[in-house]
Scaffold this motif. Sequence first.
Motif, PDB file in Angstrom:
ATOM      1  N   LYS A 227      45.755  35.553  44.005  1.00 17.18           N
ATOM      2  CA  LYS A 227      45.421  34.402  43.168  1.00 17.18           C
ATOM      3  C   LYS A 227      45.355  33.114  43.981  1.00 17.18           C
ATOM      4  O   LYS A 227      44.558  32.223  43.681  1.00 17.18           O
ATOM      5  CB  LYS A 227      46.454  34.273  42.040  1.00 17.18           C
ATOM      6  CG  LYS A 227      46.396  35.437  41.058  1.00 17.18           C
ATOM      7  CD  LYS A 227      47.460  35.322  39.989  1.00 17.18           C
ATOM      8  CE  LYS A 227      47.374  36.489  38.997  1.00 17.18           C
ATOM      9  NZ  LYS A 227      48.430  36.434  37.967  1.00 17.18           N
ATOM     10  N   GLN A 230      42.004  33.322  46.044  1.00 17.21           N
ATOM     11  CA  GLN A 230      40.819  33.188  45.194  1.00 17.21           C
ATOM     12  C   GLN A 230      40.455  31.724  44.960  1.00 17.21           C
ATOM     13  O   GLN A 230      39.275  31.373  44.864  1.00 17.21           O
ATOM     14  CB  GLN A 230      41.049  33.890  43.859  1.00 17.21           C
ATOM     15  CG  GLN A 230      40.999  35.401  43.944  1.00 17.21           C
ATOM     16  CD  GLN A 230      41.464  36.062  42.663  1.00 17.21           C
ATOM     17  OE1 GLN A 230      41.468  35.456  41.590  1.00 17.21           O
ATOM     18  NE2 GLN A 230      41.873  37.324  42.761  1.00 17.21           N
ATOM     19  N   LYS A 231      41.461  30.868  44.883  1.00 18.24           N
ATOM     20  CA  LYS A 231      41.201  29.448  44.659  1.00 18.24           C
ATOM     21  C   LYS A 231      40.528  28.793  45.859  1.00 18.24           C
ATOM     22  O   LYS A 231      39.987  27.686  45.745  1.00 18.24           O
ATOM     23  CB  LYS A 231      42.507  28.716  44.335  1.00 18.24           C
ATOM     24  CG  LYS A 231      43.146  29.151  43.030  1.00 18.24           C
ATOM     25  CD  LYS A 231      44.453  28.417  42.777  1.00 18.24           C
ATOM     26  CE  LYS A 231      45.110  28.891  41.479  1.00 18.24           C
ATOM     27  NZ  LYS A 231      46.410  28.197  41.239  1.00 18.24           N
ATOM     28  N   ILE A 233      38.094  30.359  47.563  1.00 18.19           N
ATOM     29  CA  ILE A 233      36.785  30.995  47.723  1.00 18.19           C
ATOM     30  C   ILE A 233      35.796  30.305  46.788  1.00 18.19           C
ATOM     31  O   ILE A 233      35.824  30.528  45.569  1.00 18.19           O
ATOM     32  CB  ILE A 233      36.849  32.493  47.412  1.00 18.19           C
ATOM     33  CG1 ILE A 233      37.844  33.194  48.335  1.00 18.19           C
ATOM     34  CG2 ILE A 233      35.476  33.137  47.540  1.00 18.19           C
ATOM     35  CD1 ILE A 233      38.040  34.665  48.033  1.00 18.19           C
ATOM     36  N   LEU A 236      33.707  32.355  44.183  1.00 18.58           N
ATOM     37  CA  LEU A 236      34.421  33.182  43.205  1.00 18.58           C
ATOM     38  C   LEU A 236      33.677  33.323  41.871  1.00 18.58           C
ATOM     39  O   LEU A 236      33.563  34.440  41.355  1.00 18.58           O
ATOM     40  CB  LEU A 236      35.827  32.628  42.985  1.00 18.58           C
ATOM     41  CG  LEU A 236      36.704  33.407  42.001  1.00 18.58           C
ATOM     42  CD1 LEU A 236      36.950  34.819  42.518  1.00 18.58           C
ATOM     43  CD2 LEU A 236      38.034  32.695  41.764  1.00 18.58           C
ATOM     44  N   GLU A 240      32.628  37.018  40.330  1.00 16.44           N
ATOM     45  CA  GLU A 240      33.092  37.478  39.024  1.00 16.44           C
ATOM     46  C   GLU A 240      31.915  37.799  38.107  1.00 16.44           C
ATOM     47  O   GLU A 240      31.954  38.774  37.344  1.00 16.44           O
ATOM     48  CB  GLU A 240      33.988  36.409  38.395  1.00 16.44           C
ATOM     49  CG  GLU A 240      35.330  36.234  39.105  1.00 16.44           C
ATOM     50  CD  GLU A 240      36.175  35.148  38.479  1.00 16.44           C
ATOM     51  OE1 GLU A 240      35.617  34.330  37.701  1.00 16.44           O
ATOM     52  OE2 GLU A 240      37.390  35.097  38.754  1.00 16.44           O
ATOM     53  N   ILE A 266      39.881  39.816  46.054  1.00 16.98           N
ATOM     54  CA  ILE A 266      39.267  38.500  46.131  1.00 16.98           C
ATOM     55  C   ILE A 266      38.500  38.163  44.861  1.00 16.98           C
ATOM     56  O   ILE A 266      38.135  36.997  44.649  1.00 16.98           O
ATOM     57  CB  ILE A 266      38.344  38.380  47.352  1.00 16.98           C
ATOM     58  CG1 ILE A 266      37.162  39.339  47.232  1.00 16.98           C
ATOM     59  CG2 ILE A 266      39.108  38.651  48.638  1.00 16.98           C
ATOM     60  CD1 ILE A 266      36.129  39.146  48.302  1.00 16.98           C
ATOM     61  N   ALA A 267      38.265  39.160  44.012  1.00 20.13           N
ATOM     62  CA  ALA A 267      37.605  38.896  42.731  1.00 20.13           C
ATOM     63  C   ALA A 267      37.811  40.087  41.819  1.00 20.13           C
ATOM     64  O   ALA A 267      38.003  41.221  42.269  1.00 20.13           O
ATOM     65  CB  ALA A 267      36.107  38.636  42.930  1.00 20.13           C
TER      66      ALA A 267
END
Length: 389
Positions: A227, A230-231, A233, A236, A240, A266-267
């Motif tokens: 988590k 991911q912020k 990237i 993202l 998704e 990563i997603a």
Amino acid sequence: MAAENGEDITVAVAQKNASEVTEETGSYPKDLSYGVYDCDPSSVDPNGTIISGIEQKPRIVLMGLRRSGKSSIQKVVFHKMSPNETLFLESTNKVVKEDISNSSFVQFHIWDFPGQIDFFDPTFDSENIFGGCGALIFVIDAQDDYMEALERLRHTVTRAYKINPRINFEVFIHKVDGLSEDYKMDTQRDIHQRATDDLYDAGFEQVHLSFHLTSIYDHSIFEAFSKVVQKLIPQLPTLENLLNIFISNSAIEKAFLFDVVSKIYIATDSSPVDMQSYELCCDMIDVVIDVSCIYGLMSGDELAPAFDRHSQASIRLNNGTVLHLREVNRFLALVCILRDDAMEKQGMIDYNFTMFRAGIQKVFEVRKSQNRKMAAISFTNENGEAAHC
């Protein structure tokens, strides 16, 4: 992609969504602290121009009191150290800087700070440390008295926010493996309340803290780091969206895009993440790699990677669920959860996966294009002089 009813949804949909990332990637060096102040001096020439082919990476800073478990987290997640071996790690007495480059998406610098660091020490360069920081992880030992840790957290967050308001602040409530479920929840609630009140009293009510219950003895530390990463990237939302399109047209219940080395996802699609499902997918990656190392390598080709473009596997569980893994590239794997009867349409899943991988490749191409544009930029200050790292 092919839908269940036989209708054909072409890759143009995936490519359209992937191309929408252009505006996001065009702004991420500024918005996510990938800027020139965070680059390695060796990646910039004397005129301040970024050398071609070198991409600026976000920085993740690990902080907390001594013996809170910062170095153990780093060793377990990124160096595959056994949790039991971390018992013999010495306490960190200097800043440890590491470059994490497991894949084309999971790339960042991680700085591990010793717990005894003094922010009021003149040698502590807050501008340099927090100015180029993408995420700050503060680790709190849940099995210890955390009042001192909360005071240090308040001081660290307020100091960092003044320098760089774009930092993502993450709090790992660590070492919860020895606590009961009720005690975990009570501890998280208490720390959350106290930390929020401290920031409000200090006039920083606009600062958002994210809290995670973690332990190196289960998969919670990998999920928490997922988590955090991911912020950082900017692609993202596009990833998704591609996953949502893929699972909705393939009768798949859940899908994760994993970094194979670290087991950070990563997603994932927009449906909620179930911890048990995530653990099953992590374990499947381990099984596939281990079996490939034993049986999958050609005779006399010991240097060949255990995970390559031929890697795929399906595992059927006794509850009618199937785990399906496919290689996306040499760093990334798509792990899906679906019902056994959905595997009857294997051809449709294979076709849709081909379209999904084409969409992912489009995202890579957009990112590379942006990097080439960045490489040609010469940074100058308001006086017209060349800017240096």
